[in-house]
Design an enzyme around this catalytic site. Sequence first.
Site, PDB file in Angstrom:
ATOM      1  N   ASN A  83      32.056  46.140  41.985  1.00 44.22           N
ATOM      2  CA  ASN A  83      32.849  45.022  41.462  1.00 44.22           C
ATOM      3  C   ASN A  83      34.140  44.768  42.245  1.00 44.22           C
ATOM      4  OD1 ASN A  83      30.932  44.806  39.303  1.00 44.22           O
ATOM      5  ND2 ASN A  83      31.975  46.538  38.321  1.00 44.22           N
ATOM      6  N   ARG A  84      34.146  45.183  43.515  1.00 47.13           N
ATOM      7  CA  ARG A  84      35.297  45.004  44.400  1.00 47.13           C
ATOM      8  C   ARG A  84      36.537  45.785  43.945  1.00 47.13           C
ATOM      9  NH1 ARG A  84      31.636  43.591  47.045  1.00 47.13           N
ATOM     10  NH2 ARG A  84      31.455  41.742  48.361  1.00 47.13           N
ATOM     11  N   LEU A  85      36.356  46.734  43.036  1.00 46.34           N
ATOM     12  CA  LEU A  85      37.472  47.570  42.594  1.00 46.34           C
ATOM     13  C   LEU A  85      37.474  48.850  43.431  1.00 46.34           C
ATOM     14  CD1 LEU A  85      37.299  47.034  38.729  1.00 46.34           C
ATOM     15  CD2 LEU A  85      38.791  45.917  40.409  1.00 46.34           C
TER      16      LEU A  85
END
Length: 209
Positions: free
Chosen positions: A187-189
């Site tokens: 999730n691009r985290l």
Amino acid sequence: MLRDIRKNYQRDNLEEDKLSQEPLDLFQSWLNDAIQGKEEEPTAMTLSTISKGFPDSRIVLLKEVSASGFVFFTNYLSNKGKQLGEDNHVALNFFWPKLERQVRVKGIAEKLSEQLSTDYFNSRPRDSQIGAWSSPQSREITGRKELDQNFEYYTAQFEGKEIVKPATWGGYLVKAVEIEFWQGRPNRLHDRFRYTLNESIWEIKRLAP
């Protein structure tokens, strides 16, 4: 469409308990993982120099890493060699897509001693040694034929002889002042940790992705 190309990174994580106080220890561990994981070019790194106010980047190969820093070799009369003579602040970037990892480095580049450069040159394959003599790196040439003729010329010149290192060829040591480790996460985290050298102590901070 380019905007539809996506990858959800989920291979690994990077938490505080995986960090070492010395960033080069962690870098060496990640580099070993990249080699063992059969990354296509595990020692390839983007080297960015400064030219007339603009960054100038290219891929070079890491040839040594130690507590002192990162070592690469080049022609001193190449564009990057001339740029380093004017401003020795540089950035390095490593990307290992199979491991979903990136390392960014800011540092100061210094020429290696002539002896260290000679020692490395003498360890290179003979054709690579001849190649160092044959290429006027970064200069305009008339065509491929010029390179081939240069290679043939120096092959004949050094036939049956030891090939000496060109005076215009040698190594640089990049002494890091900042190193950032990036581990892809879902999730691009992503996980990001930045090491900043404060006098002789590395300060570590987690960064938002």
